[in-house]
Design an enzyme around this catalytic site. Structure first.
Site, PDB file in Angstrom:
ATOM      1  N   LYS A 285      30.647  36.336  34.822  1.00 21.65           N
ATOM      2  CA  LYS A 285      30.368  36.291  36.259  1.00 21.65           C
ATOM      3  C   LYS A 285      28.859  36.127  36.423  1.00 21.65           C
ATOM      4  O   LYS A 285      28.095  37.089  36.324  1.00 21.65           O
ATOM      5  CB  LYS A 285      30.862  37.578  36.931  1.00 21.65           C
ATOM      6  CG  LYS A 285      30.668  37.549  38.418  1.00 21.65           C
ATOM      7  CD  LYS A 285      31.190  38.805  39.082  1.00 21.65           C
ATOM      8  CE  LYS A 285      31.056  38.717  40.575  1.00 21.65           C
ATOM      9  NZ  LYS A 285      29.753  38.256  41.044  1.00 21.65           N
ATOM     10  N   LYS A 461      37.230  40.654  40.100  1.00 19.93           N
ATOM     11  CA  LYS A 461      35.887  40.775  39.532  1.00 19.93           C
ATOM     12  C   LYS A 461      35.709  42.134  38.887  1.00 19.93           C
ATOM     13  O   LYS A 461      36.164  43.149  39.400  1.00 19.93           O
ATOM     14  CB  LYS A 461      34.810  40.478  40.571  1.00 19.93           C
ATOM     15  CG  LYS A 461      34.943  41.146  41.893  1.00 19.93           C
ATOM     16  CD  LYS A 461      33.943  40.562  42.901  1.00 19.93           C
ATOM     17  CE  LYS A 461      34.124  41.179  44.256  1.00 19.93           C
ATOM     18  NZ  LYS A 461      33.363  40.576  45.329  1.00 19.93           N
TER      19      LYS A 461
HETATM   20  P1  ATP Z   1      32.490  37.786  48.208  1.00 21.15           P
HETATM   21  O1  ATP Z   1      33.583  38.255  47.300  1.00 21.15           O
HETATM   22  O2  ATP Z   1      32.697  38.046  49.642  1.00 21.15           O
HETATM   23  O3  ATP Z   1      32.026  36.409  47.886  1.00 21.15           O
HETATM   24  P2  ATP Z   1      30.215  38.507  46.991  1.00 21.15           P
HETATM   25  O4  ATP Z   1      29.578  37.194  47.257  1.00 21.15           O
HETATM   26  O5  ATP Z   1      29.353  39.738  47.030  1.00 21.15           O
HETATM   27  O6  ATP Z   1      31.332  38.747  47.942  1.00 21.15           O
HETATM   28  P3  ATP Z   1      30.582  38.694  44.268  1.00 21.15           P
HETATM   29  O7  ATP Z   1      30.793  40.102  43.952  1.00 21.15           O
HETATM   30  O8  ATP Z   1      29.207  38.176  44.008  1.00 21.15           O
HETATM   31  O9  ATP Z   1      31.033  38.407  45.670  1.00 21.15           O
HETATM   32  O10 ATP Z   1      31.674  37.824  43.448  1.00 21.15           O
HETATM   33  C1  ATP Z   1      32.111  36.570  43.741  1.00 21.15           C
HETATM   34  C2  ATP Z   1      31.053  35.523  43.422  1.00 21.15           C
HETATM   35  O11 ATP Z   1      30.775  35.453  42.023  1.00 21.15           O
HETATM   36  C3  ATP Z   1      31.502  34.109  43.716  1.00 21.15           C
HETATM   37  O12 ATP Z   1      31.365  33.819  45.081  1.00 21.15           O
HETATM   38  C4  ATP Z   1      30.582  33.262  42.851  1.00 21.15           C
HETATM   39  O13 ATP Z   1      29.408  32.979  43.574  1.00 21.15           O
HETATM   40  C5  ATP Z   1      30.207  34.191  41.715  1.00 21.15           C
HETATM   41  N1  ATP Z   1      30.675  33.771  40.390  1.00 21.15           N
HETATM   42  C6  ATP Z   1      29.936  33.823  39.257  1.00 21.15           C
HETATM   43  N2  ATP Z   1      30.623  33.417  38.190  1.00 21.15           N
HETATM   44  C7  ATP Z   1      31.857  33.064  38.622  1.00 21.15           C
HETATM   45  C8  ATP Z   1      33.018  32.568  37.967  1.00 21.15           C
HETATM   46  N3  ATP Z   1      33.071  32.371  36.660  1.00 21.15           N
HETATM   47  N4  ATP Z   1      34.091  32.325  38.742  1.00 21.15           N
HETATM   48  C9  ATP Z   1      34.068  32.538  40.079  1.00 21.15           C
HETATM   49  N5  ATP Z   1      32.999  33.013  40.748  1.00 21.15           N
HETATM   50  C10 ATP Z   1      31.892  33.279  40.035  1.00 21.15           C
END
Ligand code: ATP
Length: 623
Positions: A285, A461
């Protein structure tokens, strides 16, 4: 009661077929919706209004999000415009505002007491819409004055409840308890009912079946998520019929889809429990900016942010090198990816804070000081074909087949296919050592299609935060500030934060925050909010009425901050998810800590009250 309700009669506003719809019709419909709280009733009122408009003057006038149209109207401008439109001074306006709690009502009440030499010209929806466009396009010197005079011209021509809703539209908050989902479903109902019965003068009475209505509501909703443009959807439905909408609505490069979202989890164990029976892919991630990359057949490349904003200008380097990474056979595509700051020599990942120092507008390749690498994790469109309905397994296969990696510029997200608890644990550790936030774990085969804008268990996540604090951070909006004391004298020392309740369109206070800020940030934020202070909480703030619990200064909702916390607790003084976990209490954060500014989220994309409740329930379960 679709069959018994005739909005033009009930709202007593009528117009001739083919003529522009009076704005009063819409304003009265809003007024009616405001009086009811149930989804069913509001869908029906709106659905019927759509039916009247569709039957008499079919038109659609809504600018899609990705056009990036911003009204840019602050409270101060509105108060000045109101003062001019009613010919009273600002003090009078503020006093009346305090009494009535709604600027629009100040106009309505004052104007109904005034005598007019010239009757105002009735406003149509088109009049209001084109004025809003002009207001949004107004930039440069004197733009404030110009905006004020345009608002004044709307207000002086307004009748009855119109001013109330003109003001609310300018505040970008209707506050009638109407979520966008309801709008989409109502539009589905109206399109279906008009096409099948209304226009053919067939008897509606026996035909309305709620299951069928649901089906068409969902059809419009789903198509909107894949093609978020009301005008185009409407046109397609009119031209080809509602039954052909899904077939005709083509996910199109150049128009962003709402990104698929992930649910937070508390550990590897929960991930495995949730995804039992599924094939999984675990991916790093990455901690950067979500980037939806569209490559059009004419060779154009566009980059869209998490909230569908066109951010191509920020990334001229991506525009240059991404097309080179595609194989010769690829003529068009849409990629989902994370754009991450890296050290160009070593390829090491750099934290998000480094990426946030990159300029946002008119970036020239020669001036770029922060190098980025794009980590691709999904492919939604390829060579004229949408892959949204294919499984992730298929989409990943196509992704790998269609692109070549370019070292430190374009790479596939690092992934591992496993269901083994120990292996996932080891991979998670490796991900953290590489400088990522943890893992994303996704379903590969079953129920693994790309679901625009959905937050489901298909994507989970797993963040490092879960080891010490909450399983995830929250994204919150500062709505108040506290004057700094001691070392923080001269600026704001703390803030009141709020989450957002989508259904009631209200910001609900969730906690006070004073930690996690660098001195530099404190100074920067104090400056940022200089022009965003307001004299009283906005009518769509749900905050404590106890003055001792209120902040020193109220702020307009203008920014989203990512915040971590130790845990969540019930509280009589805060209103997040009010009434959901306890009939008379809200939920509050304990030991909140500022993490970073979330430029890629608008205040309305802040953590919503259902998510707050989920965090709270999950934590209770855990304990
Ligand atoms: P939301 O879930 O509302 O988007 P957030 O932006 O705080 O909240 P995060 O906790 O950052 O969400 O997790 C989702 C984000 O992780 C995705 O929007 C993307 O930008 C990022 N991300 C990084 N690596 C990946 C991956 N391998 N697959 C999908 N998303 C990823």
């Amino acid at each position: 009661h679709y069959e018994d309700y005739h909005p033009t009669k009930q709202l007593s506003v009528n117009w001739k077929n083919g003529q522009n719809v009076p704005f009063l019709f819409l304003a009265k419909a809003f007024q009616e919706i405001e009086q009811y709280s149930g989804r069913i009733k509001t869908t029906e009122i709106l659905g019927n209004c759509f039916r009247s408009i569709l039957a008499k003057s079919p038109q659609s006038l809504i600018s899609p999000d990705y056009f990036g149209i911003e009204l840019g109207i602050g409270e101060q401008i509105l108060q000045k415009a109101v003062s001019k439109s009613i010919g009273r001074n600002l003090n009078f306006v503020r006093k009346e505002y305090d009494k009535k709690g709604d600027l629009g009502l100040v106009v309505q009440a004052t104007r109904s007491n005034q005598m007019f030499l010239v009757r105002p010209r009735p406003l149509t929806i088109n009049d209001v819409f084109s004025k809003l466009h002009k207001i949004a396009e107004c930039h440069g010197s004197n733009s404030q004055e110009k905006k004020i005079s345009m608002i004044v011209s709307l207000l002086v021509n307004s009748r009855e409840c119109e001013s109330k809703f003109i003001i609310r539209i300018l505040q970008t908050k209707l506050r009638i308890g109407l979520a966008e989902t309801t709008v989409l479903i109502a539009l589905g109902h109206a399109l279906y009912l008009n096409e099948k019965y209304y226009q053919k003068k067939k008897n509606l009475k026996r035909k309305i079946n709620s299951e069928i209505l649901d089906k068409y509501g969902t059809t419009v909703k789903k198509n909107y998520h894949k093609y978020p443009n009301y005008d185009m959807l409407f046109e397609l439905a009119q031209k080809y019929g509602i039954d052909n909408l899904t077939e005709k609505t083509k996910f199109t490069p150049g128009i962003p889809v709402k990104p698929m979202l992930a649910k937070p989890t508390t550990g590897v164990k929960e991930v495995l429990d949730r995804l039992e029976g599924y094939q999984l892919i675990c991916e790093y991630k990455y901690d950067g900016e979500r980037a939806q990359i569209h490559f059009l057949e004419n060779g154009d490349l566009k980059v869209f942010s998490r909230n569908s904003e066109d951010i191509t200008q920020k990334y001229p380097d991506l525009v240059k090198f991404i097309p080179n990474s595609r194989k010769d056979s690829v003529t068009s595509f849409v990629l989902d990816s994370e754009c991450v700051a890296i050290d160009p020599k070593t390829g090491n990942l750099r934290p998000f804070q480094v990426l946030s120092t990159r300029a946002k507008k008119d970036v020239q390749i020669e001036d770029i000081s922060v190098d980025v690498c794009l980590f691709a994790f999904d492919l939604m469109y390829l060579n004229g074909e949408s892959l949204l309905d294919k499984s992730l397994e298929y989409r990943r296969k196509k992704l790998y087949e269609s692109f070549n990696e370019i070292e430190n510029k374009f790479t596939f997200a690092k992934g591992m296919q496993t269901k083994d608890l120990t292996e996932i644990g080891t991979f998670f550790k490796k991900a953290l050592e590489a400088g990522t936030e943890g893992l994303m774990v996704k379903r590969l085969d079953k129920d693994a299609y790309y679901q625009p804008s959905k937050r489901t268990f298909s994507w989970l996540k797993l963040k490092k935060d879960y080891l010490k604090e909450l399983s995830d951070t929250l994204d919150l909006v500062p709505i108040g500030a506290y004057i700094g004391r001691g070392k923080r004298t001269g600026g704001y020392g703390g803030y009141l934060l709020a989450c957002y309740d989508e259904d009631s369109e209200v910001y609900q206070a969730i906690c006070k925050i004073g930690t996690g800020f660098s001195d530099e940030n404190l100074e920067k934020f104090t400056k940022f909010f200089e022009s965003k202070t307001i004299s009283r909480p906005l009518p769509y703030y749900q905050v404590s009425t106890d003055l001792s619990k209120q902040p020193d200064i109220w702020l307009e909702p203008a920014v989203v901050w990512e915040v971590s916390a130790a845990d969540l607790s019930l509280s009589p003084n805060y209103y997040a998810a009010y009434g959901l976990a306890h009939p008379k209490q809200g939920i509050s954060l304990r030991f909140p800590r500022f993490k970073r500014v979330r430029d890629d989220k608008d205040p309305e994309d802040a953590t919503n009250s259902d998510q707050v409740l989920e965090f709270f329930e999950k934590q209770t379960l855990h304990k």
